[in-house]
Every structure is written in C-alpha cells, then in structure tokens.
Design a protein around this motif. Structure first.
Motif, PDB file in Angstrom:
ATOM      1  N   VAL A   1      26.677  40.469  -7.024  1.00  0.00           N
ATOM      2  CA  VAL A   1      25.817  39.488  -7.673  1.00  0.00           C
ATOM      3  C   VAL A   1      25.175  38.656  -6.580  1.00  0.00           C
ATOM      4  O   VAL A   1      25.871  37.986  -5.810  1.00  0.00           O
ATOM      5  CB  VAL A   1      26.611  38.587  -8.642  1.00  0.00           C
ATOM      6  CG1 VAL A   1      25.686  37.572  -9.298  1.00  0.00           C
ATOM      7  CG2 VAL A   1      27.326  39.428  -9.699  1.00  0.00           C
ATOM      8  N   ALA A   2      23.857  38.724  -6.483  1.00  0.00           N
ATOM      9  CA  ALA A   2      23.103  38.031  -5.438  1.00  0.00           C
ATOM     10  C   ALA A   2      22.394  36.828  -6.046  1.00  0.00           C
ATOM     11  O   ALA A   2      21.616  36.973  -6.989  1.00  0.00           O
ATOM     12  CB  ALA A   2      22.100  38.986  -4.802  1.00  0.00           C
ATOM     13  N   ILE A   3      22.686  35.632  -5.496  1.00  0.00           N
ATOM     14  CA  ILE A   3      22.110  34.391  -6.019  1.00  0.00           C
ATOM     15  C   ILE A   3      21.306  33.700  -4.925  1.00  0.00           C
ATOM     16  O   ILE A   3      21.862  32.952  -4.117  1.00  0.00           O
ATOM     17  CB  ILE A   3      23.199  33.418  -6.506  1.00  0.00           C
ATOM     18  CG1 ILE A   3      24.261  34.113  -7.335  1.00  0.00           C
ATOM     19  CG2 ILE A   3      22.570  32.267  -7.277  1.00  0.00           C
ATOM     20  CD1 ILE A   3      25.469  33.241  -7.606  1.00  0.00           C
TER      21      ILE A   3
ATOM     22  N   GLU B   1      31.556  41.312  -6.089  1.00  0.00           N
ATOM     23  CA  GLU B   1      31.425  40.261  -5.088  1.00  0.00           C
ATOM     24  C   GLU B   1      30.245  39.382  -5.464  1.00  0.00           C
ATOM     25  O   GLU B   1      29.386  39.797  -6.253  1.00  0.00           O
ATOM     26  CB  GLU B   1      31.209  40.856  -3.698  1.00  0.00           C
ATOM     27  CG  GLU B   1      29.875  41.576  -3.555  1.00  0.00           C
ATOM     28  CD  GLU B   1      29.618  42.149  -2.170  1.00  0.00           C
ATOM     29  OE1 GLU B   1      30.433  41.923  -1.253  1.00  0.00           O
ATOM     30  OE2 GLU B   1      28.598  42.841  -2.017  1.00  0.00           O
ATOM     31  N   VAL B   2      30.209  38.183  -4.899  1.00  0.00           N
ATOM     32  CA  VAL B   2      29.100  37.266  -5.138  1.00  0.00           C
ATOM     33  C   VAL B   2      28.537  36.843  -3.786  1.00  0.00           C
ATOM     34  O   VAL B   2      29.286  36.443  -2.890  1.00  0.00           O
ATOM     35  CB  VAL B   2      29.556  36.025  -5.927  1.00  0.00           C
ATOM     36  CG1 VAL B   2      28.365  35.116  -6.216  1.00  0.00           C
ATOM     37  CG2 VAL B   2      30.262  36.419  -7.224  1.00  0.00           C
ATOM     38  N   LEU B   3      27.220  36.952  -3.663  1.00  0.00           N
ATOM     39  CA  LEU B   3      26.524  36.547  -2.447  1.00  0.00           C
ATOM     40  C   LEU B   3      25.669  35.323  -2.763  1.00  0.00           C
ATOM     41  O   LEU B   3      24.793  35.396  -3.634  1.00  0.00           O
ATOM     42  CB  LEU B   3      25.625  37.669  -1.941  1.00  0.00           C
ATOM     43  CG  LEU B   3      26.265  39.043  -1.775  1.00  0.00           C
ATOM     44  CD1 LEU B   3      25.208  40.086  -1.434  1.00  0.00           C
ATOM     45  CD2 LEU B   3      27.338  39.011  -0.723  1.00  0.00           C
ATOM     46  N   VAL B   4      25.937  34.205  -2.116  1.00  0.00           N
ATOM     47  CA  VAL B   4      25.111  33.006  -2.251  1.00  0.00           C
ATOM     48  C   VAL B   4      24.160  33.009  -1.068  1.00  0.00           C
ATOM     49  O   VAL B   4      24.583  32.906   0.088  1.00  0.00           O
ATOM     50  CB  VAL B   4      25.965  31.724  -2.274  1.00  0.00           C
ATOM     51  CG1 VAL B   4      25.075  30.488  -2.344  1.00  0.00           C
ATOM     52  CG2 VAL B   4      26.929  31.754  -3.464  1.00  0.00           C
ATOM     53  N   LEU B   5      22.874  33.161  -1.349  1.00  0.00           N
ATOM     54  CA  LEU B   5      21.838  33.352  -0.336  1.00  0.00           C
ATOM     55  C   LEU B   5      21.037  32.064  -0.212  1.00  0.00           C
ATOM     56  O   LEU B   5      20.147  31.796  -1.005  1.00  0.00           O
ATOM     57  CB  LEU B   5      20.964  34.536  -0.733  1.00  0.00           C
ATOM     58  CG  LEU B   5      21.791  35.785  -1.049  1.00  0.00           C
ATOM     59  CD1 LEU B   5      21.093  36.687  -2.025  1.00  0.00           C
ATOM     60  CD2 LEU B   5      22.160  36.494   0.232  1.00  0.00           C
TER      61      LEU B   5
ATOM     62  N   GLY C   1      15.438  35.851   0.367  1.00  0.00           N
ATOM     63  CA  GLY C   1      16.804  35.752  -0.147  1.00  0.00           C
ATOM     64  C   GLY C   1      17.238  37.041  -0.814  1.00  0.00           C
ATOM     65  O   GLY C   1      18.340  37.540  -0.582  1.00  0.00           O
ATOM     66  N   ARG C   2      16.366  37.607  -1.620  1.00  0.00           N
ATOM     67  CA  ARG C   2      16.706  38.864  -2.295  1.00  0.00           C
ATOM     68  C   ARG C   2      16.860  40.012  -1.301  1.00  0.00           C
ATOM     69  O   ARG C   2      17.771  40.831  -1.432  1.00  0.00           O
ATOM     70  CB  ARG C   2      15.649  39.191  -3.345  1.00  0.00           C
ATOM     71  CG  ARG C   2      15.731  38.244  -4.529  1.00  0.00           C
ATOM     72  CD  ARG C   2      14.738  38.583  -5.607  1.00  0.00           C
ATOM     73  NE  ARG C   2      14.941  37.691  -6.744  1.00  0.00           N
ATOM     74  CZ  ARG C   2      14.039  37.448  -7.656  1.00  0.00           C
ATOM     75  NH1 ARG C   2      12.856  38.056  -7.587  1.00  0.00           N
ATOM     76  NH2 ARG C   2      14.282  36.647  -8.649  1.00  0.00           N
TER      77      ARG C   2
ATOM     78  N   PHE D   1      20.599  40.716  -9.290  1.00  0.00           N
ATOM     79  CA  PHE D   1      19.900  39.538  -8.800  1.00  0.00           C
ATOM     80  C   PHE D   1      19.800  38.544  -9.947  1.00  0.00           C
ATOM     81  O   PHE D   1      19.399  38.913 -11.050  1.00  0.00           O
ATOM     82  CB  PHE D   1      18.493  39.890  -8.316  1.00  0.00           C
ATOM     83  CG  PHE D   1      18.481  40.758  -7.098  1.00  0.00           C
ATOM     84  CD1 PHE D   1      18.724  40.216  -5.846  1.00  0.00           C
ATOM     85  CD2 PHE D   1      18.230  42.115  -7.198  1.00  0.00           C
ATOM     86  CE1 PHE D   1      18.715  41.012  -4.713  1.00  0.00           C
ATOM     87  CE2 PHE D   1      18.213  42.921  -6.066  1.00  0.00           C
ATOM     88  CZ  PHE D   1      18.466  42.366  -4.819  1.00  0.00           C
ATOM     89  N   THR D   2      20.161  37.299  -9.681  1.00  0.00           N
ATOM     90  CA  THR D   2      20.095  36.291 -10.727  1.00  0.00           C
ATOM     91  C   THR D   2      19.582  34.984 -10.155  1.00  0.00           C
ATOM     92  O   THR D   2      19.530  34.801  -8.940  1.00  0.00           O
ATOM     93  CB  THR D   2      21.467  36.118 -11.415  1.00  0.00           C
ATOM     94  OG1 THR D   2      21.312  35.322 -12.579  1.00  0.00           O
ATOM     95  CG2 THR D   2      22.477  35.482 -10.478  1.00  0.00           C
TER      96      THR D   2
END
Length: 166
Positions: free
Chosen positions: A20-22, A48-52, A88-89, A103-104
């Motif tokens: 999950v890409a934020i 997993e979570v990615l904070v970008l 970011g994406r 992508f959210t």
C-alpha cells in the motif's frame, strides 16, 4: 495468488502480497489517521505500507516509525525530495515488494476489509486495475448546492445512505 502461511501464524514469515503506497505532502495528521486504518486491515495475506513523504518531514518520519514499531506489518517511511504526486507514486512502485501495488490518498479512512477486497478482485485473471467508490467525510454539513446535485444525479456523488442502496 494466495500465499501460504509459514511458521506459527506470524505474518512476518509470509511473502508480501500487497504494497500500500501512500504519497503525502505536508498532511501529517491525515496520513497518520490513514495509516491507522490501513494497519487495522483484516487480511489472510501479508502486506506492507509505504509512506512516501514529498515534504521530507522529519517529525512525520519519527511518528511513522513509532507506529511501525508497534505492529507486525512492515511500515516504511520514504522521503521523496522531488516534488509532485507522480514522484511519490514512482518511488512507491520502485520500493514496493508486493505483487500488487495499491496506490491511495493520504486522507483515506479504509474499512477493515478494504485491502482484502482489492486483492481478492485480482484472483480474476481478466482484472488488471481496480478502483472503488470514494465517499466524502465532511467535517460539517455540505452546502445546499451539493445536496441538490446528489438529489438530481445520485450516481455522480454518493452520500453514505445512497451508496448503501447501490
């Protein structure tokens, strides 16, 4: 596409199925709230979570790392110094380990089955892209003109009551 659980039930032994890409920019409060709902997902796979962070906010980094230390789900803070949502994406796509990248936005409030539903949809080999309805959460009542728009064409914008009827 389902992953087989290895070990004693701890998801850390499972291969990452979804990332999950934020992407975010100077919206710490929003992204931390979003992160809480994403970390509360009920799934039968590892993710997993990615904070970008396009703002490269060291305070946000500390807060994300603090949240990450209290869960078994990998949460990765990534500073993205190049401005723009697309950067970011792109960074999310480069760092993602999951077979599926979600992508959210940084202000999402995800239902507990949100991520499971997305991944389950990809079990159909004809599915290559998934989108979903987005319901607004207003801090106060919406203006009358917006309510009139919903009444005239409820398919354009949904209230939570109208969405339940779909």
């Amino acid at each position: 596409m389902r992953r087989v659980l290895i070990g004693d039930g701890d998801r850390s032994d499972m291969a990452i199925c979804a990332s999950v890409a934020i992407p975010t920019y100077q919206r710490s409060a929003f992204v931390l709230d979003a992160l809480q709902t994403i970390l509360a997902q009920q799934t039968d796979f590892a993710y997993e979570v990615l904070v970008l962070d396009n703002g490269c906010d060291s305070t946000l980094k500390v807060k994300v790392e603090r949240m990450a230390s209290s869960v078994s789900i990998p949460v990765i803070y990534i500073a993205v110094p190049e401005p723009g949502l697309h950067n970011g994406r792109h960074s999310g796509a480069q760092h993602a380990e999951g077979e599926i990248i979600v992508f959210t936005d940084d202000d999402i409030i995800a239902d507990s089955g949100w991520l499971q539903a997305i991944v389950d949809t990809f079990h159909d080999p004809d599915v290559h892209l998934v989108g979903g309805r987005n319901l607004p959460l207003y801090e106060e009542d919406p203006p009358a003109w917006l309510e009139a728009l919903w009444t005239q064409n409820p398919c354009l914008l949904y209230t939570s009551d109208a969405a339940d009827d779909l």
